[in-house]
Design a protein around this motif. Structure first.
Motif, mmCIF file in Angstrom:
data_model
loop_
_atom_site.group_PDB
_atom_site.id
_atom_site.type_symbol
_atom_site.label_atom_id
_atom_site.label_comp_id
_atom_site.label_asym_id
_atom_site.label_seq_id
_atom_site.Cartn_x
_atom_site.Cartn_y
_atom_site.Cartn_z
ATOM 1 N N UNK A 89 21.634 9.986 44.417
ATOM 2 C CA UNK A 89 23.073 10.122 44.124
ATOM 3 C C UNK A 89 23.299 11.086 42.956
ATOM 4 N N UNK A 90 22.500 10.936 41.889
ATOM 5 C CA UNK A 90 22.649 11.809 40.720
ATOM 6 C C UNK A 90 22.281 13.240 41.078
ATOM 7 N N UNK A 91 21.230 13.428 41.853
ATOM 8 C CA UNK A 91 20.828 14.777 42.279
ATOM 9 C C UNK A 91 21.932 15.432 43.096
ATOM 10 N N UNK A 92 22.532 14.665 43.988
ATOM 11 C CA UNK A 92 23.639 15.190 44.800
ATOM 12 C C UNK A 92 24.826 15.560 43.904
ATOM 13 N N UNK A 93 25.066 14.750 42.883
ATOM 14 C CA UNK A 93 26.196 14.995 41.967
ATOM 15 C C UNK A 93 25.975 16.261 41.131
ATOM 16 N N UNK A 94 24.768 16.424 40.562
ATOM 17 C CA UNK A 94 24.558 17.589 39.691
ATOM 18 C C UNK A 94 24.367 18.883 40.477
ATOM 19 N N UNK A 95 23.920 18.806 41.728
ATOM 20 C CA UNK A 95 23.783 20.020 42.550
ATOM 21 C C UNK A 95 25.106 20.389 43.233
ATOM 22 N N UNK A 96 25.938 19.400 43.484
ATOM 23 C CA UNK A 96 27.221 19.674 44.119
ATOM 24 C C UNK A 96 27.126 19.961 45.602
ATOM 25 N N UNK A 97 26.009 19.594 46.207
ATOM 26 C CA UNK A 97 25.836 19.783 47.655
ATOM 27 C C UNK A 97 25.320 18.484 48.261
ATOM 28 N N UNK A 98 25.441 18.366 49.584
ATOM 29 C CA UNK A 98 25.003 17.139 50.244
ATOM 30 C C UNK A 98 23.554 17.214 50.722
ATOM 31 N N UNK A 99 23.071 18.417 51.036
ATOM 32 C CA UNK A 99 21.714 18.556 51.554
ATOM 33 C C UNK A 99 20.725 18.728 50.399
ATOM 34 N N UNK A 100 20.290 17.617 49.841
ATOM 35 C CA UNK A 100 19.364 17.653 48.712
ATOM 36 C C UNK A 100 17.999 17.078 49.103
ATOM 37 N N UNK A 101 17.813 16.786 50.390
ATOM 38 C CA UNK A 101 16.584 16.124 50.843
ATOM 39 C C UNK A 101 15.310 16.884 50.474
ATOM 40 N N UNK A 102 15.231 18.211 50.699
ATOM 41 C CA UNK A 102 13.969 18.897 50.342
ATOM 42 C C UNK A 102 13.645 18.779 48.846
ATOM 43 N N UNK A 103 14.623 18.975 47.995
ATOM 44 C CA UNK A 103 14.387 18.866 46.557
ATOM 45 C C UNK A 103 14.075 17.426 46.165
ATOM 46 N N UNK A 104 14.764 16.483 46.763
ATOM 47 C CA UNK A 104 14.520 15.072 46.479
ATOM 48 C C UNK A 104 13.095 14.680 46.859
ATOM 49 N N UNK A 105 12.635 15.122 48.023
ATOM 50 C CA UNK A 105 11.272 14.816 48.451
ATOM 51 C C UNK A 105 10.244 15.470 47.526
ATOM 52 N N UNK A 106 10.538 16.674 47.025
ATOM 53 C CA UNK A 106 9.657 17.325 46.043
ATOM 54 C C UNK A 106 9.564 16.484 44.770
ATOM 55 N N UNK A 107 10.699 15.958 44.317
ATOM 56 C CA UNK A 107 10.701 15.128 43.112
ATOM 57 C C UNK A 107 9.912 13.838 43.318
ATOM 58 N N UNK A 108 10.081 13.217 44.472
ATOM 59 C CA UNK A 108 9.354 11.986 44.770
ATOM 60 C C UNK A 108 7.856 12.271 44.829
ATOM 61 N N UNK A 109 7.474 13.386 45.462
ATOM 62 C CA UNK A 109 6.056 13.750 45.555
ATOM 63 C C UNK A 109 5.485 14.050 44.166
ATOM 64 N N UNK A 110 6.223 14.778 43.337
ATOM 65 C CA UNK A 110 5.765 15.086 41.976
ATOM 66 C C UNK A 110 5.603 13.802 41.164
ATOM 67 N N UNK A 111 6.495 12.869 41.355
ATOM 68 C CA UNK A 111 6.397 11.585 40.651
ATOM 69 C C UNK A 111 5.145 10.831 41.075
ATOM 70 N N UNK A 112 4.862 10.849 42.370
ATOM 71 C CA UNK A 112 3.667 10.178 42.882
ATOM 72 C C UNK A 112 2.406 10.808 42.307
#
Length: 164
Positions: A89-112
């Motif tokens: 939700x925060x990523x979608x808010x700060x990017x201002x777009x709805x398609x944030x899945x690729x960046x979100x998955x990158x963040x989840x992978x980096x966290x792992x």
């Protein structure tokens, strides 16, 4: 400093470096402005110039304090703490777009990947990391702020015959 880390975490990767360079430029311009204010208020008669200078220095501090209440958690920090949906939700808010899945998955992978690192503080002391560690320590010891606050500007102004 927490601000460069915060900026790096919320900035899109294509402008991350530029945003941090602008932050450093603003810090340097703030130091210049503070010195100009101090020079101008030093000329005020009656002994209250330092009070004005101190009061004017409090204005940016007040604005930063009030702005701190508006800062949200970064998507990275939320994901690291396991709040995946809130991070999205925060990523979608700060990017201002709805398609944030690729960046979100990158963040989840980096966290792992980051969680798989064992003993990160021991790793920094390894022989292979020593050059970077020594350079970072040297940069902190000889940082421009050290010179600016501990005599460079006052000495320079005296050299060009400004009185402090």
């Amino acid at each position: 400093q927490a601000v460069p880390v915060f900026l790096s975490e919320i900035a899109p990767s294509r402008i991350r470096g530029a945003l941090n360079i602008l932050f450093q430029l603003n810090i340097t311009l703030g130091i210049l402005f503070a010195n100009l204010v101090n020079y101008a208020t030093n000329k005020i008669k009656g002994g209250w110039g330092w009070r004005l200078s101190l009061g004017l220095g409090g204005l940016p501090a007040l604005l930063l304090t009030l702005g701190a209440f508006l800062v949200v958690d970064t998507p990275n920090s939320l994901i690291e703490r396991g709040h995946l949906e809130e991070g999205k939700v925060v990523l979608r808010k700060i990017r201002g777009i709805h398609n944030i899945e690729p960046e979100f998955l990158d963040l989840v992978n980096a966290s792992r990947v980051a969680k798989e690192v064992k003993h990160p503080f021991r790793n920094i002391l390894k022989r292979s990391n020593r050059p970077q560690l020594l350079i970072s320590i040297a940069l902190q010891v000889t940082a421009k702020h050290f010179f600016l606050f501990n005599g460079f500007i006052p000495k320079h102004l005296r050299t060009i015959q400004f009185s402090l």
